[in-house]
Structures are given as C-alpha cells and as structure tokens.
Design a protein around this motif. Structure first.
Motif, short mmCIF file in Angstrom:
data_model
loop_
_atom_site.label_atom_id
_atom_site.label_comp_id
_atom_site.label_asym_id
_atom_site.label_seq_id
_atom_site.Cartn_x
_atom_site.Cartn_y
_atom_site.Cartn_z
N UNK A 186 0.80 -1.22 0.00
CA UNK A 186 0.00 0.00 0.00
C UNK A 186 0.84 1.28 0.00
N UNK A 187 2.03 1.21 -0.61
CA UNK A 187 2.85 2.42 -0.78
C UNK A 187 2.46 3.05 -2.13
N UNK A 188 1.21 3.50 -2.16
CA UNK A 188 0.59 3.90 -3.41
C UNK A 188 1.28 5.09 -4.06
N UNK A 189 1.62 6.09 -3.29
CA UNK A 189 2.26 7.28 -3.87
C UNK A 189 3.59 6.93 -4.53
N UNK A 190 4.40 6.12 -3.83
CA UNK A 190 5.68 5.71 -4.39
C UNK A 190 5.46 4.82 -5.60
N UNK A 191 4.46 3.97 -5.55
CA UNK A 191 4.16 3.08 -6.68
C UNK A 191 3.79 3.88 -7.92
N UNK A 192 2.98 4.90 -7.75
CA UNK A 192 2.60 5.73 -8.90
C UNK A 192 3.81 6.48 -9.45
N UNK A 193 4.71 6.88 -8.58
CA UNK A 193 5.95 7.53 -9.03
C UNK A 193 6.78 6.57 -9.88
N UNK A 194 6.87 5.32 -9.43
CA UNK A 194 7.62 4.30 -10.18
C UNK A 194 6.96 4.05 -11.54
N UNK A 195 5.64 4.00 -11.57
CA UNK A 195 4.92 3.80 -12.82
C UNK A 195 5.20 4.95 -13.79
N UNK A 196 5.03 6.17 -13.30
CA UNK A 196 5.22 7.35 -14.16
C UNK A 196 6.64 7.47 -14.67
N UNK A 197 7.61 7.11 -13.84
CA UNK A 197 9.02 7.24 -14.21
C UNK A 197 9.42 6.21 -15.26
N UNK A 198 8.83 5.01 -15.20
CA UNK A 198 9.33 3.90 -16.01
C UNK A 198 8.38 3.44 -17.12
#
Length: 323
Positions: A253-265
């Motif tokens: 549930x580290x959603x904010x970090x997960x979305x950052x990873x998605x957007x970056x990659x």
C-alpha cells in the motif's frame, strides 16, 4: 566504406542504444561489401551490447546469422565456438519471453541447443538451466521442477554461469514454486554481498522483496526495495525486477511511491520488445490503473495476459492477474 570508420570507433563506446545503431550500420556496410569477417565481429559485439541495453530481438537476429555461418562447413571464416555457445544460453533464455514466438519454435530452439552442445561435448547443465527458465516463463510448474532437478544434478564445465548468476536463478526458481524459505536461505550470499556480478543483486532484490514480504520480514523486504530500485530504475534490460519491486509497493500500500515508479518507467516499459517484461510490469501496475483515464493500459494488460496464456496452454498469467 564509412562502416570501417565506425568499426574503429565503436570499440571505445559504452553499451548504449547509440552503440547499437552504430553496430547496425557496420553490419549493413559489411553485408553490402560481402565483408564476412567484419560482419562476424560486429554481430558478436551487437549480441553483447543488446544484452546490456535490453534488445533481445536484435540479439536473436544477429545470433541466427552467426549460427548459420558457424554451421557452414565450407566457410573459411572463424567463429569462436565457445563464445557462440555462451551466447546460445542468452538467446534460449530470452526467446520464451516473446509472446509472438510459438511453443513449437521454443522447443525447436532448445532441442537444437541440446544437440549442438552434445555434438561439441559440452556439459548439458546450461541447457537444463535455460529449459528450467523457459518452463518458468511459460508458467509450467511441474516441468520446471523436473528440469531444475536435472540442472542441479548435472556437472558443469567452463560454459557454466558464474556463481552469482547460478544462485540468483536458483532464488528465482524457489520463488516461482513458492518455496520462500529455501529462497531466503539460497539468497543469503547475495543479500550479504558475498556474490556479485553485472546483474546480481539487481534481479535478486526483486524476487526477495516479495519473498521476505510473504515470510513476514517487512524490514528486509523494504531493504530489498530501497537497495534494489536505484539499480533497476529506467533500465530497459532490468524490467523483470523492476516489475517485482513495483508489485511489492502495491502489496504494501505504498501507493504514492508506486505511482511515481509507474510514471518514471512506463515509457521504457511500453517501448520494450520483450512482451513478458512488459507484462510483469503492467500486471504489477494493474490495480492502480484508472479505469477510465488508463483504459488503454488495462486492455493492453488483459490482451498480453491472454496472449501468453494461449501460447503456453494454461491460465498461469491470468491467475496472477486475478490475485
């Protein structure tokens, strides 16, 4: 004959997409002037470079040309058999990860590898290893177990992978069959920094973030993410552990970090020629996709899932998506 100038300069280049383009120019020029020797040299370099950059399809094309030249008994040109067969392992590892390659084609390539290794009196340990990996890529748990036993009990030779790579793939296998306790024990020399190579511990951190999480060791799971993500971020040849680390973020549930990873990659993921790499990342991101704004990504994930399962003759990736 500008390609000769390129051949002089390419030796000093780092392994980048630009180097791939230069090598392809050299190959085109060598083929145009029927310069077989330079064509061999450039293709051998291209295979090595594509391994780093993450372009397995270009690897396969170059390798197919080299193997045909090697098989030509009337050829006057020398191709190093040890180097060619070392590269054979890479090719057989990557082919099952292409959704457009049929099961029959995969089996044909693996059988050809076995025949050639036997003819040249090489150990079949690398063959059983890539067969194990192929079964894992195709979601065949029972076959993977059978092949892993053969891999583990077959004596290796100088074409065997380095200890770090052997350990890393063993960890990947134990995670695949959900034996996380054995994965933890096996991964210990990598996690402790005693075994390293070019792509280890990069791959191991992805597997072990999920393994530690399943075993309830949240501290070590987070440590694997913290150490692993900087190694794989925006690295097109390391999309599998990238997808695993993203899955870890989603599960915790580290959603904010997960979305950052998605957007970056996401851009490099969508550009990837390797369908399985794309699928692993997209399935990890799937729970966070906006059902309206990102409907195209949802459909892409579903379609790729169905395509791999149809090729493999099972529901392995659909079951993963449903979890």
């Amino acid at each position: 004959m500008d390609y000769l100038n390129d051949l002089e300069s390419v030796w000093g280049m780092d392994d980048t997409p630009e180097k791939v383009k230069v090598l392809e120019r050299i190959i085109a020029g060598a083929d145009l002037y029927n310069n077989i020797e330079d064509g061999i040299e450039a293709r051998e370099m291209l295979i090595d470079t594509c391994l780093t950059v993450g372009l397995p399809k270009k690897q396969l094309q170059a390798f197919s040309w080299l193997i045909k030249k090697w098989e030509d008994v009337d050829s006057d040109y020398y191709i190093d058999t040890d180097n060619l067969f070392w590269q054979y392992k890479w090719i057989c590892y990557y082919v099952p990860t292409f959704d457009e390659v049929s099961k029959a084609q995969i089996d044909g390539l693996l059988n050809d590898m076995k025949e050639k290794f036997e003819q040249q009196n090489y150990s079949l340990r690398p063959y059983y290893k890539v067969c194990t990996l192929a079964a894992m890529s195709m979601g065949d748990v029972e076959k993977a177990k059978e092949l892993f036993e053969k891999w583990s009990t077959t004596k290796g030779d100088y074409l065997n992978d380095c200890p770090a790579c052997e350990t890393s793939v063993q960890v990947h296998y134990f995670c695949f069959i959900q034996d996380y306790e054995t994965a933890e024990k096996t991964a210990k020399p990598i996690i402790e920094g005693k075994q390293l190579c070019a792509k280890v511990p990069h791959f191991t951190y992805g597997d072990m973030a999920l393994a530690y999480l399943t075993l309830g060791n949240e501290k070590m799971a987070q440590e694997c993410f913290d150490k692993g993500y900087p190694l794989v971020e925006k690295q097109s040849s390391l999309l599998t552990p990238l997808g695993q680390l993203l899955k870890y973020l989603v599960l915790t549930n580290q959603t904010e970090k997960a979305r950052e990873v998605i957007n970056t990659n996401l851009e490099i993921v969508l550009q990837a020629k390797n369908g399985l790499d794309r699928l692993i990342f997209l399935q990890a991101a799937y729970p966070l996709f906006d059902r309206e704004k990102e409907a195209d990504l949802i459909e892409m994930t579903k379609a790729l899932t169905a395509k791999f399962d149809a090729r493999n003759g099972n529901n392995y990736y659909q079951d993963l998506l449903n979890k």
